[in-house]
Scaffold this active site. Structure first.
Site, short mmCIF file in Angstrom:
data_model
loop_
_atom_site.label_atom_id
_atom_site.label_comp_id
_atom_site.label_asym_id
_atom_site.label_seq_id
_atom_site.Cartn_x
_atom_site.Cartn_y
_atom_site.Cartn_z
N TYR A 1 -3.93 -2.11 4.38
CA TYR A 1 -3.27 -2.10 5.69
C TYR A 1 -2.57 -0.75 5.85
CZ TYR A 1 -0.02 -3.37 9.48
OH TYR A 1 0.69 -3.43 10.65
N ASP B 1 -2.09 6.59 1.18
CA ASP B 1 -1.05 5.91 1.95
C ASP B 1 -0.03 5.35 0.97
OD1 ASP B 1 0.58 4.35 3.45
OD2 ASP B 1 -1.00 3.21 4.45
N LYS C 1 9.16 3.39 4.84
CA LYS C 1 9.95 2.41 4.08
C LYS C 1 11.10 3.09 3.29
CE LYS C 1 6.20 -0.97 3.92
NZ LYS C 1 6.51 -2.20 4.61
C1 LIG Z 1 0.68 0.79 3.02
C2 LIG Z 1 1.24 0.67 4.40
N1 LIG Z 1 0.89 1.58 5.32
C3 LIG Z 1 1.38 1.55 6.57
C4 LIG Z 1 2.23 0.54 6.97
C5 LIG Z 1 2.78 0.52 8.35
O1 LIG Z 1 4.12 0.84 8.32
P1 LIG Z 1 5.10 0.41 9.53
O2 LIG Z 1 5.22 -1.07 9.48
O3 LIG Z 1 6.38 1.15 9.23
O4 LIG Z 1 4.47 0.91 10.79
C6 LIG Z 1 2.62 -0.43 6.04
C7 LIG Z 1 3.52 -1.52 6.43
O5 LIG Z 1 3.77 -2.45 5.74
C8 LIG Z 1 2.11 -0.37 4.73
O6 LIG Z 1 2.44 -1.27 3.80
#
Ligand SMILES: Cc1ncc(COP(=O)(O)O)c(C=O)c1O
Length: 428
Positions: free
Chosen positions: A142, A237, A265
């Site tokens: 994700y 990511d 985060k």
């Molecule tokens: C690995 C990863 N990338 C991107 C995101 C998206 O981040 P946001 O919820 O701050 O938009 C998340 C959210 O949990 C994530 O775990």
């Protein structure tokens, strides 16, 4: 009706599902979520004053525990003189410099406001840099709610068991190719047919959104070699794994060099944040230096920069925190295995430092999306609801990660295990 339910029921009138992000609604669990009023260290408290040991940590950011004194002070001090300017500040320089100097493979960063913004911007940059359109993502990973990522996505999309999302035009996903996590063959076959058309591969090097699944070392190494051979950028990511599995993130555990990295985060200390960074020659393609346009009124916001700087410097200066969380993680893992054995329940625990998932599964190992999907979500729901009544706050889905924080002690793990021991599993 208790106070939690009253607030949540009224919230449903004014916000779709009563929430601002889907998984918070406990949709398939037949219970209302507790409405959280305050947090302190390892604990959160609901509107009824019930205490929970918190293993969610705002879905990752609260690695220092809730309302850490240094983060609170940084926010308060900053708020007295700087809330938003939309102009360069020394605060954003401090955080950017700290990130570039303490992380590997980050020459420059661009601050944004969420993980989604970081990943979608990194992909746009990769496309602009390479002049190619196609990207590869992995089933079960994700990367936020950007249209191009909502194919075989993990996290809430997986929890709800839907293939993607309505409202995403076919055109927006026609350039998104899907590969299998930990399966280099699936990448090779894509590269064999259209290798020179792929702008980027984006991957969670330690996946957290189909439950925790670390990538295999050889797989990541080969992935990096294939990217180089094909002129494809490798985007890590690290929105979840960054500053979590180690201060320097998953890339430091694997010794693989990504071209771009995304953060969010923890890097914002619990305030809305994100960033992407990497090789200078790529980052310099961003406007105003280059022709890839990406902007944000709130980007580099002073309060966020102050909270992020306080968090990252505290983590950097106290790296023994990571060995402490590793020890507690080990204790939790072994304890859960022991209790599961006593109860004759099949579990697999995937863990990378302070992030882990207990899969209720009959398999021997869980290495990809297909494996994760075979987990017993009904049993997870039974476990989750029991733990919640015992004051243990966990992610409400089998396909999310459980997080430790630096304020946790052995007694919190013992409280978790004691609650688990008293669980009577319901299989349907
Ligand atoms: C690995 C990863 N990338 C991107 C995101 C998206 O981040 P946001 O919820 O701050 O938009 C998340 C959210 O949990 C994530 O775990």
């Amino acid at each position: 009706m208790n106070k939690n339910d009253a607030i949540f029921e009224e919230s449903k009138i004014y916000m779709p599902g009563g929430v601002n992000s889907p998984v918070r609604a406990f949709k398939d669990l037949d219970i209302n979520p507790p409405v959280i009023k305050r947090g302190s260290g390892t604990y959160v408290y609901d509107e009824e004053g019930k205490e929970y040991v918190d293993f969610v940590g705002a879905w990752g950011p609260m690695i220092l525990g809730h309302c850490d004194e240094d983060v609170v002070k940084a926010i308060q001090d900053t708020a007295k003189e700087a809330i938003a300017f939309g102009a360069p500040t020394n605060l954003e320089l401090k955080l950017a410099r700290h990130m570039c100097k303490t992380l590997e493979n980050v020459d420059m960063v661009r601050m944004v406001n969420s993980g989604t913004e970081a990943t979608m911007s990194a992909i746009k940059l990769a496309r602009g840099y390479t002049g190619r359109d196609k990207i590869i993502k992995f089933a079960g990973c994700y990367h936020g709610h950007f249209d191009g990522f909502l194919v075989s996505a993990g996290s809430g999309v997986m929890t709800e068991g839907i293939p993607g999302s309505l409202g995403v035009p076919q055109d927006s996903i026609k350039n998104t190719l899907i590969a299998n996590y930990n399966d280099i063959g699936s990448i090779k076959s894509i590269f064999n047919t259209c290798g020179k058309e792929i702008a980027a591969i984006i991957i969670e090097p330690v996946a957290g959104n189909m439950g925790v699944i670390p990538s295999n070392k050889e797989f990541l190494k080969e992935l990096s070699v294939l990217c180089k051979e094909n002129g494809t950028l490798l985007v890590f990511d690290e929105v979840m794994s960054g500053f979590r599995v180690a201060y320097r993130g998953a890339q430091s555990l694997y010794g693989v060099k990504p071209d771009l990295i995304t953060f969010a985060k923890i890097m914002g200390g619990g305030l809305p944040s994100g960033a992407y960074g990497g090789r200078a020659d790529i980052m310099e393609k961003l406007s105003p230096l280059g022709a890839v346009y990406q902007a944000g009124t709130m980007s580099g916001n002073p309060l966020v920069m102050a909270a992020g700087y306080a968090t990252l410097t505290k983590l950097y200066n106290n790296q023994e925190y990571y060995s402490k969380m590793e020890e507690l993680g080990c204790l939790l893992e072994n304890g859960v295995k022991q209790v599961a054995k006593e109860k004759s329940i099949n579990v697999i625990i995937n863990r990378c430092g302070a992030m882990s998932t207990i899969f209720f599964s009959d398999l021997d190992k869980i290495e990809n999306y297909d494996d994760a999907k075979l987990s017993n979500t009904k049993l997870y729901a039974s476990y989750f609801k029991h733990m919640l009544t015992k004051g243990i706050n966990l992610p409400p889905s089998q396909f999310e990660a459980l997080f430790l924080n630096v304020k946790m002690e052995q007694c919190h793990i013992e409280r978790f295990l004691e609650a688990l021991r008293s669980w009577e599993p319901i299989y349907k």
